[in-house]
Write a protein that holds these residues in place. Structure first.
Motif, PDB file in Angstrom:
ATOM      1  N   LEU A  20       0.837  -1.194   0.000  1.00 57.36           N
ATOM      2  CA  LEU A  20       0.000   0.000   0.000  1.00 57.36           C
ATOM      3  C   LEU A  20       0.875   1.248   0.000  1.00 57.36           C
ATOM      4  CD1 LEU A  20      -2.624   1.525   0.067  1.00 57.36           C
ATOM      5  CD2 LEU A  20      -2.705   1.178   2.553  1.00 57.36           C
ATOM      6  N   ALA A  21       1.929   1.227   0.782  1.00 52.94           N
ATOM      7  CA  ALA A  21       2.850   2.366   0.846  1.00 52.94           C
ATOM      8  C   ALA A  21       3.419   2.661  -0.537  1.00 52.94           C
ATOM      9  CB  ALA A  21       3.983   2.069   1.830  1.00 52.94           C
ATOM     10  N   ASP A  22       3.803   1.621  -1.250  1.00 56.68           N
ATOM     11  CA  ASP A  22       4.358   1.770  -2.601  1.00 56.68           C
ATOM     12  C   ASP A  22       3.324   2.390  -3.538  1.00 56.68           C
ATOM     13  OD1 ASP A  22       6.594   1.286  -4.405  1.00 56.68           O
ATOM     14  OD2 ASP A  22       5.269  -0.164  -5.373  1.00 56.68           O
ATOM     15  N   ARG A  23       2.100   1.913  -3.481  1.00 59.02           N
ATOM     16  CA  ARG A  23       1.025   2.441  -4.333  1.00 59.02           C
ATOM     17  C   ARG A  23       0.709   3.904  -4.021  1.00 59.02           C
ATOM     18  NH1 ARG A  23      -3.999  -1.749  -5.213  1.00 59.02           N
ATOM     19  NH2 ARG A  23      -2.799  -3.541  -5.928  1.00 59.02           N
ATOM     20  N   ALA A  24       0.795   4.261  -2.726  1.00 60.83           N
ATOM     21  CA  ALA A  24       0.446   5.615  -2.306  1.00 60.83           C
ATOM     22  C   ALA A  24       1.638   6.565  -2.332  1.00 60.83           C
ATOM     23  CB  ALA A  24      -0.168   5.579  -0.912  1.00 60.83           C
ATOM     24  N   GLY A  25       2.834   6.028  -2.569  1.00 65.05           N
ATOM     25  CA  GLY A  25       4.022   6.871  -2.645  1.00 65.05           C
ATOM     26  C   GLY A  25       4.516   7.367  -1.296  1.00 65.05           C
ATOM     27  N   VAL A  26       4.308   6.544  -0.253  1.00 63.05           N
ATOM     28  CA  VAL A  26       4.780   6.897   1.083  1.00 63.05           C
ATOM     29  C   VAL A  26       5.577   5.726   1.668  1.00 63.05           C
ATOM     30  CG1 VAL A  26       2.868   8.508   1.530  1.00 63.05           C
ATOM     31  CG2 VAL A  26       2.631   6.103   2.197  1.00 63.05           C
ATOM     32  N   SER A  27       6.103   5.908   2.868  1.00 63.48           N
ATOM     33  CA  SER A  27       6.861   4.830   3.507  1.00 63.48           C
ATOM     34  C   SER A  27       5.917   3.860   4.219  1.00 63.48           C
ATOM     35  CB  SER A  27       7.849   5.404   4.524  1.00 63.48           C
ATOM     36  OG  SER A  27       7.157   5.938   5.639  1.00 63.48           O
ATOM     37  N   ARG A  28       6.408   2.649   4.455  1.00 66.60           N
ATOM     38  CA  ARG A  28       5.612   1.664   5.191  1.00 66.60           C
ATOM     39  C   ARG A  28       5.341   2.166   6.605  1.00 66.60           C
ATOM     40  NH1 ARG A  28       5.422  -1.591   9.045  1.00 66.60           N
ATOM     41  NH2 ARG A  28       7.556  -1.101   9.661  1.00 66.60           N
ATOM     42  N   LYS A  29       6.315   2.860   7.170  1.00 65.10           N
ATOM     43  CA  LYS A  29       6.143   3.408   8.521  1.00 65.10           C
ATOM     44  C   LYS A  29       4.970   4.394   8.567  1.00 65.10           C
ATOM     45  CE  LYS A  29       8.582   5.998  12.068  1.00 65.10           C
ATOM     46  NZ  LYS A  29       8.711   5.493  13.309  1.00 65.10           N
ATOM     47  N   THR A  30       4.801   5.171   7.506  1.00 68.27           N
ATOM     48  CA  THR A  30       3.661   6.098   7.452  1.00 68.27           C
ATOM     49  C   THR A  30       2.350   5.324   7.508  1.00 68.27           C
ATOM     50  OG1 THR A  30       4.887   7.780   6.232  1.00 68.27           O
ATOM     51  CG2 THR A  30       2.492   7.839   6.036  1.00 68.27           C
ATOM     52  N   ILE A  31       2.253   4.251   6.733  1.00 71.85           N
ATOM     53  CA  ILE A  31       1.039   3.423   6.742  1.00 71.85           C
ATOM     54  C   ILE A  31       0.815   2.871   8.149  1.00 71.85           C
ATOM     55  CG2 ILE A  31      -0.105   1.365   5.807  1.00 71.85           C
ATOM     56  CD1 ILE A  31       0.268   3.623   3.741  1.00 71.85           C
ATOM     57  N   ASN A  32       1.880   2.373   8.755  1.00 74.01           N
ATOM     58  CA  ASN A  32       1.799   1.793  10.094  1.00 74.01           C
ATOM     59  C   ASN A  32       1.299   2.816  11.122  1.00 74.01           C
ATOM     60  OD1 ASN A  32       3.434   1.163  12.862  1.00 74.01           O
ATOM     61  ND2 ASN A  32       2.760  -0.698  11.845  1.00 74.01           N
ATOM     62  N   THR A  33       1.849   4.020  11.075  1.00 75.84           N
ATOM     63  CA  THR A  33       1.459   5.025  12.072  1.00 75.84           C
ATOM     64  C   THR A  33       0.023   5.508  11.852  1.00 75.84           C
ATOM     65  OG1 THR A  33       2.511   6.803  10.791  1.00 75.84           O
ATOM     66  CG2 THR A  33       3.811   5.820  12.548  1.00 75.84           C
ATOM     67  N   VAL A  34      -0.422   5.573  10.598  1.00 74.37           N
ATOM     68  CA  VAL A  34      -1.815   5.955  10.328  1.00 74.37           C
ATOM     69  C   VAL A  34      -2.750   4.847  10.819  1.00 74.37           C
ATOM     70  CG1 VAL A  34      -3.532   6.444   8.528  1.00 74.37           C
ATOM     71  CG2 VAL A  34      -1.263   7.473   8.390  1.00 74.37           C
ATOM     72  N   GLU A  35      -2.405   3.589  10.537  1.00 72.56           N
ATOM     73  CA  GLU A  35      -3.248   2.472  10.965  1.00 72.56           C
ATOM     74  C   GLU A  35      -3.365   2.389  12.485  1.00 72.56           C
ATOM     75  OE1 GLU A  35      -2.863  -0.691   7.266  1.00 72.56           O
ATOM     76  OE2 GLU A  35      -2.041  -1.255   9.208  1.00 72.56           O
ATOM     77  N   ASN A  36      -2.305   2.758  13.180  1.00 77.35           N
ATOM     78  CA  ASN A  36      -2.300   2.678  14.640  1.00 77.35           C
ATOM     79  C   ASN A  36      -2.780   3.948  15.324  1.00 77.35           C
ATOM     80  OD1 ASN A  36      -1.354  -0.038  15.006  1.00 77.35           O
ATOM     81  ND2 ASN A  36       0.606   0.640  14.223  1.00 77.35           N
ATOM     82  N   GLY A  37      -3.224   4.922  14.531  1.00 77.48           N
ATOM     83  CA  GLY A  37      -3.767   6.146  15.096  1.00 77.48           C
ATOM     84  C   GLY A  37      -2.729   7.079  15.697  1.00 77.48           C
ATOM     85  N   VAL A  38      -1.455   6.827  15.391  1.00 77.59           N
ATOM     86  CA  VAL A  38      -0.369   7.664  15.899  1.00 77.59           C
ATOM     87  C   VAL A  38      -0.285   8.952  15.082  1.00 77.59           C
ATOM     88  CG1 VAL A  38       2.147   7.792  16.209  1.00 77.59           C
ATOM     89  CG2 VAL A  38       0.932   5.661  16.714  1.00 77.59           C
ATOM     90  N   PHE A  39      -0.563   8.827  13.799  1.00 76.94           N
ATOM     91  CA  PHE A  39      -0.419   9.940  12.864  1.00 76.94           C
ATOM     92  C   PHE A  39      -1.734  10.177  12.142  1.00 76.94           C
ATOM     93  CE2 PHE A  39       0.827  11.339   8.494  1.00 76.94           C
ATOM     94  CZ  PHE A  39       1.394  12.549   8.831  1.00 76.94           C
ATOM     95  N   ILE A  40      -2.216  11.422  12.164  1.00 76.48           N
ATOM     96  CA  ILE A  40      -3.431  11.781  11.431  1.00 76.48           C
ATOM     97  C   ILE A  40      -3.016  12.205  10.028  1.00 76.48           C
ATOM     98  CG2 ILE A  40      -5.347  13.417  11.253  1.00 76.48           C
ATOM     99  CD1 ILE A  40      -5.441  13.463  14.291  1.00 76.48           C
ATOM    100  N   PRO A  41      -3.514  11.523   9.009  1.00 73.98           N
ATOM    101  CA  PRO A  41      -3.080  11.831   7.649  1.00 73.98           C
ATOM    102  C   PRO A  41      -3.544  13.204   7.169  1.00 73.98           C
ATOM    103  CG  PRO A  41      -4.913  10.309   7.583  1.00 73.98           C
ATOM    104  CD  PRO A  41      -4.534  10.472   9.032  1.00 73.98           C
TER     105      PRO A  41
END
Length: 69
Positions: free
Chosen positions: A24-45
């Motif tokens: 998903l990170a590759d498709r969206a052009g972001v890092s895997r860590k970004t996906i992880n932090t959004v999924e865990n509610g750490v980071f608001i996109p």
């Protein structure tokens, strides 16, 4: 009633689509860590990231994110 918070269905939708966080990170052009932090509610996109994630998953921002109270 407190301030609304962002709820996320990102992990469920990503899993349903059969994608790993890295894919998903590759498709969206972001890092895997970004996906992880959004999924865990750490980071608001940002709006841009939310739109990119929705596009990558072939869905809408509203299907991925919602307000809780």
């Amino acid at each position: 009633m407190g301030d609304p918070r962002l709820g996320s269905r990102l992990k469920a939708v990503r899993t349903e689509a059969g994608l790993t966080q890295a894919e998903l990170a590759d498709r969206a052009g972001v890092s895997r860590k970004t996906i992880n932090t959004v999924e865990n509610g750490v980071f608001i996109p940002s709006t841009l990231l939310a739109l990119s994630l929705a596009k990558a998953l072939g869905t809408t921002v509203e299907a991925l994110f919602y307000l809780t109270d």
